[in-house]
Design a protein around this motif. Structure first.
Motif, short mmCIF file in Angstrom:
data_model
loop_
_atom_site.label_atom_id
_atom_site.label_comp_id
_atom_site.label_asym_id
_atom_site.label_seq_id
_atom_site.Cartn_x
_atom_site.Cartn_y
_atom_site.Cartn_z
N MET A 1 0.32 -0.84 -0.34
CA MET A 1 0.00 0.22 -0.14
C MET A 1 0.73 1.29 -0.07
O MET A 1 2.29 1.17 0.67
N THR A 2 0.83 2.04 -0.62
CA THR A 2 1.38 4.29 -0.67
C THR A 2 0.34 4.40 -0.11
O THR A 2 -0.71 5.04 -0.21
N ARG A 3 1.50 4.78 1.03
CA ARG A 3 0.80 6.31 1.58
C ARG A 3 0.86 7.61 1.53
O ARG A 3 1.94 8.14 0.12
N ILE A 4 -0.03 8.37 1.26
CA ILE A 4 0.15 9.83 0.05
C ILE A 4 -0.15 10.60 1.75
O ILE A 4 -0.74 10.76 2.54
N GLY A 31 14.58 0.75 4.20
CA GLY A 31 15.40 0.37 3.05
C GLY A 31 13.86 0.22 2.08
O GLY A 31 13.75 0.00 0.97
N GLY A 32 12.40 1.43 2.51
CA GLY A 32 12.01 1.91 1.54
C GLY A 32 11.75 2.89 0.65
O GLY A 32 13.06 3.68 0.90
N LEU A 33 10.94 2.83 -0.37
CA LEU A 33 10.81 3.78 -1.28
C LEU A 33 10.04 5.38 -0.57
O LEU A 33 8.94 4.83 -0.80
N VAL A 34 10.17 6.22 -0.71
CA VAL A 34 9.39 7.35 -0.99
C VAL A 34 9.89 8.43 -2.09
O VAL A 34 10.80 9.12 -2.92
N ALA A 35 8.07 8.54 -2.48
CA ALA A 35 8.62 9.91 -4.23
C ALA A 35 7.92 11.03 -3.14
O ALA A 35 7.48 11.41 -2.05
N PHE A 36 8.72 12.34 -3.18
CA PHE A 36 9.07 13.29 -2.90
C PHE A 36 9.00 14.63 -4.17
O PHE A 36 9.67 14.33 -4.82
N PRO A 37 8.35 15.91 -3.61
CA PRO A 37 8.95 16.94 -4.37
C PRO A 37 10.36 17.66 -4.01
O PRO A 37 10.88 17.59 -3.40
N ILE A 57 14.34 0.34 -6.73
CA ILE A 57 13.70 1.64 -7.66
C ILE A 57 13.83 1.53 -8.83
O ILE A 57 12.85 1.64 -9.53
N TYR A 58 14.64 0.88 -8.73
CA TYR A 58 14.94 0.28 -10.30
C TYR A 58 13.49 -0.20 -10.75
O TYR A 58 13.12 -0.53 -12.07
N ALA A 59 13.28 -1.43 -9.93
CA ALA A 59 12.20 -2.12 -9.87
C ALA A 59 11.08 -1.02 -10.02
O ALA A 59 9.77 -1.08 -10.76
N ALA A 60 11.09 -0.42 -9.34
CA ALA A 60 9.25 0.43 -9.25
C ALA A 60 9.62 1.16 -10.43
O ALA A 60 8.27 0.75 -11.44
N LYS A 61 10.80 1.55 -11.18
CA LYS A 61 10.48 2.26 -11.97
C LYS A 61 9.93 1.59 -13.40
O LYS A 61 9.99 1.81 -14.39
N GLY A 62 10.50 0.09 -13.71
CA GLY A 62 10.78 -0.25 -14.91
C GLY A 62 12.91 0.34 -14.95
O GLY A 62 12.16 0.56 -16.99
N ARG A 170 3.21 1.01 -5.90
CA ARG A 170 4.67 0.30 -6.25
C ARG A 170 6.00 0.94 -4.95
O ARG A 170 7.08 0.37 -5.14
N VAL A 171 5.32 1.82 -4.37
CA VAL A 171 6.10 2.38 -3.55
C VAL A 171 5.79 2.55 -2.03
O VAL A 171 4.51 2.35 -2.23
#
Ligand code: TXA
Ligand code: MG
Length: 373
Positions: A1-4, A31-37, A57-62, A170-171
């Motif tokens: 699940m992705t938290r916003i 070790g998790g992934l966070v998208a940020f501005p 990161i590579y896996a999440a983005k393809g 995915r993140v």
């Protein structure tokens, strides 16, 4: 699940937002992934010292794993944790442009794993100026590897909704910090050669860099030669919308007339057709056969830059199949804007000559794969 998490720059002092940023830091440390501005585009962050996290990161983005990540810092003292043998030129650039939209290629500190740098002996480092980015980077331990937060091949995200579109599920977290200010990725300069080399044009321009460094070369690949680009990611076709896109250059009225004529034919064939244009020419297009996307006034290149990626994404959302764009050689940002637009077009260009005889062979896709950053 992705938290916003919503964390606009003016909300960082709010208790619940502080707790959210602390949680982002904990996710990164685990070790998790966070998208940020950031002030350029949204990034997809992981702990730069954690090889497994960077592989995620590579896996999440393809994204192809030969394409190295930028290490983001939020404290100048952390530069030495990322790079070694830091030249005086880097200190001078940091003094002038950091925090800000400039990435420097330096000799890599051995603590940075191969998974972060694509096994290169060098490392890309950037100190972004976005307050939310800085708070998250500090909470996450100070060294955050991040490419742009898009699925590979798609335009870079300029708002959280774009990250959600590409990465939801995915993140671990997406931080919504509002719309970014600049809208194009950072300028990249390689400081590991005798003469500094610009690898990717951005908001910090060559004249601005020369004012600090004196001599600066520009990677031939940016200028359109067939040379292999020195920034591995620059070889990929990216920023591209799903439709066929082509740039039309020449006298502006002749350009509009040509696009209108072609749009008539496409629309007769049942194809959804679009034009990306400036405010100055938006009224010249045949709206019966064309969807008109205005990037902004030619007198305001910053607005054009800020709208570009979102508009390319909108073309996808609207199902555009044939996309024309005007040329945008506008002011200091032209290098950066045209570089992204030409890539989006796969370097297809039609020049309307003064004698009116059209050469539309263009250049076919130069050493570019179908996947990208
Ligand atoms: O504005 C930006 O730079 C954004 C935000 C999130 O900071 N990031 C970004 O990252 O655009 P990305 O991964 O989409 O693009 C990084 C570029 C790629 O073309 C990559 O090949 C190049 O930087 N790069 C990274 N490390 C490098 C290195 N050691 N040598 C040469 N090029 C490198
Ligand atoms: Mg990218």
């Amino acid at each position: 699940m992705t938290r916003i998490l919503r964390a606009y720059p003016d909300e960082l002092e709010i208790q619940s937002v502080r707790e959210g940023i602390a949680l982002a830091g904990q996710i990164l440390k685990e070790g998790g992934l966070v998208a940020f501005p950031t002030e350029t585009v949204y990034g997809l962050g992981a702990n730069a010292l954690d090889a497994d996290a960077c592989r995620r990161i590579y896996a999440a983005k393809g994204r192809p794993s030969d394409n190295p990540l930028i290490v983001h810092i939020a404290d100048i003292a952390d530069l030495e944790r990322a790079a070694v043998r830091i030249p005086a030129s880097a200190r001078m650039l940091a003094e002038k442009f950091w925090p800000g939209p400039l990435t420097m290629i330096l000799h890599r500190n051995a603590d940075i794993p191969d998974a972060t740098t694509g096994s290169l002996p060098t490392v890309a480092v950037r100190f972004p100026s976005h307050p939310t980015a800085m708070a998250m980077i500090r909470a996450g331990g100070g060294l955050i590897a991040a490419p742009s937060a898009n699925r590979s091949g798609r335009p870079s995200p300029t708002k959280a909704a774009h990250c959600i579109e590409d990465l939801d599920g995915r993140v671990d977290m997406i931080i919504d910090g509002g719309e970014v200010g600049i809208g194009l990725e950072s300028s990249i300069i390689d400081l590991t050669e005798d003469v500094p080399v610009l690898l990717r044009p951005g908001y910090v321009t060559v004249p601005m860099l020369r004012a600090v460094l004196g001599d600066v070369e520009v990677d031939q690949a940016i200028l359109g030669s067939d040379a292999r680009p020195k920034a591995p990611g620059m070889k990929y076709r990216h920023y591209a919308p799903r439709g066929q896109m082509v740039m039309v250059e020449g006298d502006e009225h002749a350009v509009a007339a040509y696009i209108n004529e072609r749009a008539g034919a496409f629309s007769a064939a049942g194809k959804k057709t679009a034009v990306l244009c400036a405010a100055q020419s938006a009224g010249w297009y045949d709206r019966e056969h064309l969807r008109v996307y205005c990037l902004g006034s030619r007198e305001d290149p910053e607005q054009i830059a800020a709208n570009l990626f979102g508009t390319l994404r909108q073309c996808d959302t609207d199902g555009m199949e044939e996309i024309f764009t005007e040329s945008f050689s506008v002011g200091d940002l032209s290098g950066a804007i045209m570089n992204r637009l030409e890539k989006a077009c796969g370097h297809r260009k039609i020049r309307i000559p003064e004698d009116g005889i059209i050469d539309d062979t263009g250049r076919s896709e130069r050493n570019e794969d179908s996947i990208g950053e």
